[in-house]
Motif scaffolding. Structure first.
Motif, PDB file in Angstrom:
ATOM      1  N   SER A  33       7.434  10.099  -1.812  1.00 55.50           N
ATOM      2  CA  SER A  33       7.023   8.699  -1.764  1.00 55.50           C
ATOM      3  C   SER A  33       6.560   8.368  -0.356  1.00 55.50           C
ATOM      4  O   SER A  33       6.759   9.141   0.582  1.00 55.50           O
ATOM      5  CB  SER A  33       8.180   7.776  -2.181  1.00 55.50           C
ATOM      6  N   GLY A  34       5.941   7.215  -0.208  1.00 57.48           N
ATOM      7  CA  GLY A  34       5.489   6.823   1.109  1.00 57.48           C
ATOM      8  C   GLY A  34       4.828   5.474   1.121  1.00 57.48           C
ATOM      9  O   GLY A  34       4.619   4.837   0.072  1.00 57.48           O
ATOM     10  N   TRP A  35       4.513   5.055   2.314  1.00 59.02           N
ATOM     11  CA  TRP A  35       3.901   3.751   2.542  1.00 59.02           C
ATOM     12  C   TRP A  35       2.945   3.872   3.715  1.00 59.02           C
ATOM     13  O   TRP A  35       3.183   4.651   4.649  1.00 59.02           O
ATOM     14  CB  TRP A  35       4.991   2.732   2.883  1.00 59.02           C
ATOM     15  N   ALA A  36       1.877   3.129   3.671  1.00 59.86           N
ATOM     16  CA  ALA A  36       0.957   3.026   4.798  1.00 59.86           C
ATOM     17  C   ALA A  36       0.525   1.577   4.912  1.00 59.86           C
ATOM     18  O   ALA A  36       0.399   0.871   3.898  1.00 59.86           O
ATOM     19  CB  ALA A  36      -0.267   3.922   4.596  1.00 59.86           C
ATOM     20  N   TYR A  37       0.343   1.120   6.130  1.00 59.71           N
ATOM     21  CA  TYR A  37      -0.104  -0.253   6.343  1.00 59.71           C
ATOM     22  C   TYR A  37      -1.361  -0.501   5.522  1.00 59.71           C
ATOM     23  O   TYR A  37      -1.490  -1.507   4.857  1.00 59.71           O
ATOM     24  CB  TYR A  37      -0.358  -0.489   7.831  1.00 59.71           C
ATOM     25  N   THR A  38      -2.258   0.460   5.571  1.00 58.98           N
ATOM     26  CA  THR A  38      -3.435   0.441   4.705  1.00 58.98           C
ATOM     27  C   THR A  38      -3.585   1.829   4.120  1.00 58.98           C
ATOM     28  O   THR A  38      -3.684   2.805   4.855  1.00 58.98           O
ATOM     29  CB  THR A  38      -4.732   0.073   5.464  1.00 58.98           C
ATOM     30  N   ALA A  39      -3.542   1.933   2.817  1.00 53.36           N
ATOM     31  CA  ALA A  39      -3.715   3.229   2.159  1.00 53.36           C
ATOM     32  C   ALA A  39      -5.187   3.411   1.848  1.00 53.36           C
ATOM     33  O   ALA A  39      -5.839   2.509   1.331  1.00 53.36           O
ATOM     34  CB  ALA A  39      -2.892   3.297   0.876  1.00 53.36           C
ATOM     35  N   ARG A  40      -5.688   4.583   2.199  1.00 57.84           N
ATOM     36  CA  ARG A  40      -7.085   4.881   1.866  1.00 57.84           C
ATOM     37  C   ARG A  40      -7.229   5.035   0.355  1.00 57.84           C
ATOM     38  O   ARG A  40      -6.279   5.345  -0.341  1.00 57.84           O
ATOM     39  CB  ARG A  40      -7.516   6.167   2.575  1.00 57.84           C
ATOM     40  N   GLU A  41      -8.430   4.831  -0.130  1.00 57.64           N
ATOM     41  CA  GLU A  41      -8.693   4.998  -1.560  1.00 57.64           C
ATOM     42  C   GLU A  41      -8.248   6.378  -1.999  1.00 57.64           C
ATOM     43  O   GLU A  41      -8.447   7.366  -1.299  1.00 57.64           O
ATOM     44  CB  GLU A  41     -10.193   4.820  -1.858  1.00 57.64           C
ATOM     45  N   GLY A  42      -7.598   6.488  -3.129  1.00 51.28           N
ATOM     46  CA  GLY A  42      -7.107   7.752  -3.628  1.00 51.28           C
ATOM     47  C   GLY A  42      -5.671   8.023  -3.238  1.00 51.28           C
ATOM     48  O   GLY A  42      -5.061   8.930  -3.739  1.00 51.28           O
ATOM     49  N   GLU A  43      -5.116   7.219  -2.302  1.00 52.83           N
ATOM     50  CA  GLU A  43      -3.729   7.404  -1.901  1.00 52.83           C
ATOM     51  C   GLU A  43      -2.801   6.450  -2.632  1.00 52.83           C
ATOM     52  O   GLU A  43      -1.611   6.570  -2.552  1.00 52.83           O
ATOM     53  CB  GLU A  43      -3.564   7.225  -0.391  1.00 52.83           C
ATOM     54  N   PRO A  70       0.819  -1.221   0.000  1.00 51.77           N
ATOM     55  CA  PRO A  70       0.000   0.000   0.000  1.00 51.77           C
ATOM     56  C   PRO A  70       0.856   1.277   0.000  1.00 51.77           C
ATOM     57  O   PRO A  70       1.077   1.900   1.029  1.00 51.77           O
ATOM     58  CB  PRO A  70      -0.825  -0.130   1.276  1.00 51.77           C
ATOM     59  N   THR A  71       1.346   1.642  -1.172  1.00 55.15           N
ATOM     60  CA  THR A  71       2.157   2.849  -1.287  1.00 55.15           C
ATOM     61  C   THR A  71       1.265   4.089  -1.337  1.00 55.15           C
ATOM     62  O   THR A  71       0.100   4.019  -1.722  1.00 55.15           O
ATOM     63  CB  THR A  71       3.043   2.815  -2.541  1.00 55.15           C
ATOM     64  N   LEU A  72       1.844   5.203  -0.946  1.00 54.87           N
ATOM     65  CA  LEU A  72       1.126   6.474  -1.006  1.00 54.87           C
ATOM     66  C   LEU A  72       1.410   7.152  -2.336  1.00 54.87           C
ATOM     67  O   LEU A  72       2.530   7.072  -2.854  1.00 54.87           O
ATOM     68  CB  LEU A  72       1.577   7.399   0.126  1.00 54.87           C
ATOM     69  N   SER A  73       0.446   7.838  -2.856  1.00 56.83           N
ATOM     70  CA  SER A  73       0.655   8.627  -4.058  1.00 56.83           C
ATOM     71  C   SER A  73       1.557   9.812  -3.718  1.00 56.83           C
ATOM     72  O   SER A  73       1.754  10.163  -2.540  1.00 56.83           O
ATOM     73  CB  SER A  73      -0.678   9.149  -4.603  1.00 56.83           C
ATOM     74  N   ARG A  74       2.070  10.436  -4.745  1.00 54.90           N
ATOM     75  CA  ARG A  74       2.890  11.641  -4.563  1.00 54.90           C
ATOM     76  C   ARG A  74       2.119  12.693  -3.766  1.00 54.90           C
ATOM     77  O   ARG A  74       2.628  13.279  -2.812  1.00 54.90           O
ATOM     78  CB  ARG A  74       3.268  12.174  -5.957  1.00 54.90           C
ATOM     79  N   ALA A  75       0.861  12.919  -4.136  1.00 59.44           N
ATOM     80  CA  ALA A  75       0.026  13.922  -3.469  1.00 59.44           C
ATOM     81  C   ALA A  75      -0.231  13.550  -2.005  1.00 59.44           C
ATOM     82  O   ALA A  75      -0.201  14.412  -1.120  1.00 59.44           O
ATOM     83  CB  ALA A  75      -1.294  14.097  -4.213  1.00 59.44           C
ATOM     84  N   ALA A  76      -0.471  12.275  -1.738  1.00 56.67           N
ATOM     85  CA  ALA A  76      -0.734  11.839  -0.363  1.00 56.67           C
ATOM     86  C   ALA A  76       0.525  11.961   0.492  1.00 56.67           C
ATOM     87  O   ALA A  76       0.452  12.379   1.651  1.00 56.67           O
ATOM     88  CB  ALA A  76      -1.256  10.411  -0.348  1.00 56.67           C
ATOM     89  N   ALA A  77       1.680  11.603  -0.059  1.00 61.39           N
ATOM     90  CA  ALA A  77       2.933  11.734   0.686  1.00 61.39           C
ATOM     91  C   ALA A  77       3.193  13.205   1.009  1.00 61.39           C
ATOM     92  O   ALA A  77       3.554  13.553   2.133  1.00 61.39           O
ATOM     93  CB  ALA A  77       4.089  11.131  -0.111  1.00 61.39           C
TER      94      ALA A  77
END
Length: 146
Positions: free
Chosen positions: A134-144, A2-9
């Motif tokens: 860049s980024g990572w989350a254990y669970t990425a919300r929709e859109g991330e 579950p990677t984060l998008s550029r915008a989410a990071a």
């Protein structure tokens, strides 16, 4: 993963209160320090402030002069691992010492941190032109997700 998008990071950086700045010297020896920072477009700025330091010519400044490639990291750690995340900004750093170059970044830091209101950072400013979010989350919300 579950990677984060550029915008989410970038958004997680904007919400964070501090980051860790990673620099390396000319030989590649790493150095990591916690920093306060402000986001100005796709640049991150931090400054040498009045808090006690180990000396006037800080290792982070020497490292940036020798090797301007840096990373900054923000993260959330909690015992609830489903809420874990990190976001990283990789970029090219420069050290700003001229008053005209420092003015905008210092103003942004004062606006972000009330602790600086009575004593704005007087030392050099580090500006990081971010090349990659860049980024990572254990669970990425929709859109991330990328």
């Amino acid at each position: 993963m579950p990677t984060l998008s550029r915008a989410a990071a970038r958004a997680r950086f904007d919400a964070a209160r501090h980051a860790y700045l990673a620099t390396a010297d000319a030989g590649g020896l790493p150095h990591l320090v916690p920093v306060t920072f402000a986001l100005l477009g796709d640049a991150l700025v931090t400054a040498v402030d009045h808090k006690p330091k180990s000396g006037a010519r800080l290792r982070r400044l020497r490292n940036i002069t020798a090797n301007p490639l840096v990373s900054l990291l923000v993260d959330e750690y909690t015992e609830d691992w489903a809420r874990l995340w990190w976001a990283r900004a990789d970029g090219v750093a420069s050290v700003l010492t001229e008053p005209a170059d420092r003015a905008g970044p210092v103003r942004a830091l004062v606006e972000r941190y009330p602790q600086y209101a009575g004593q704005p950072p007087a030392g050099p400013v580090i500006r990081v032109d971010v090349r990659r979010w860049s980024g990572w989350a254990y669970t990425a919300r929709e859109g991330e997700r990328r």
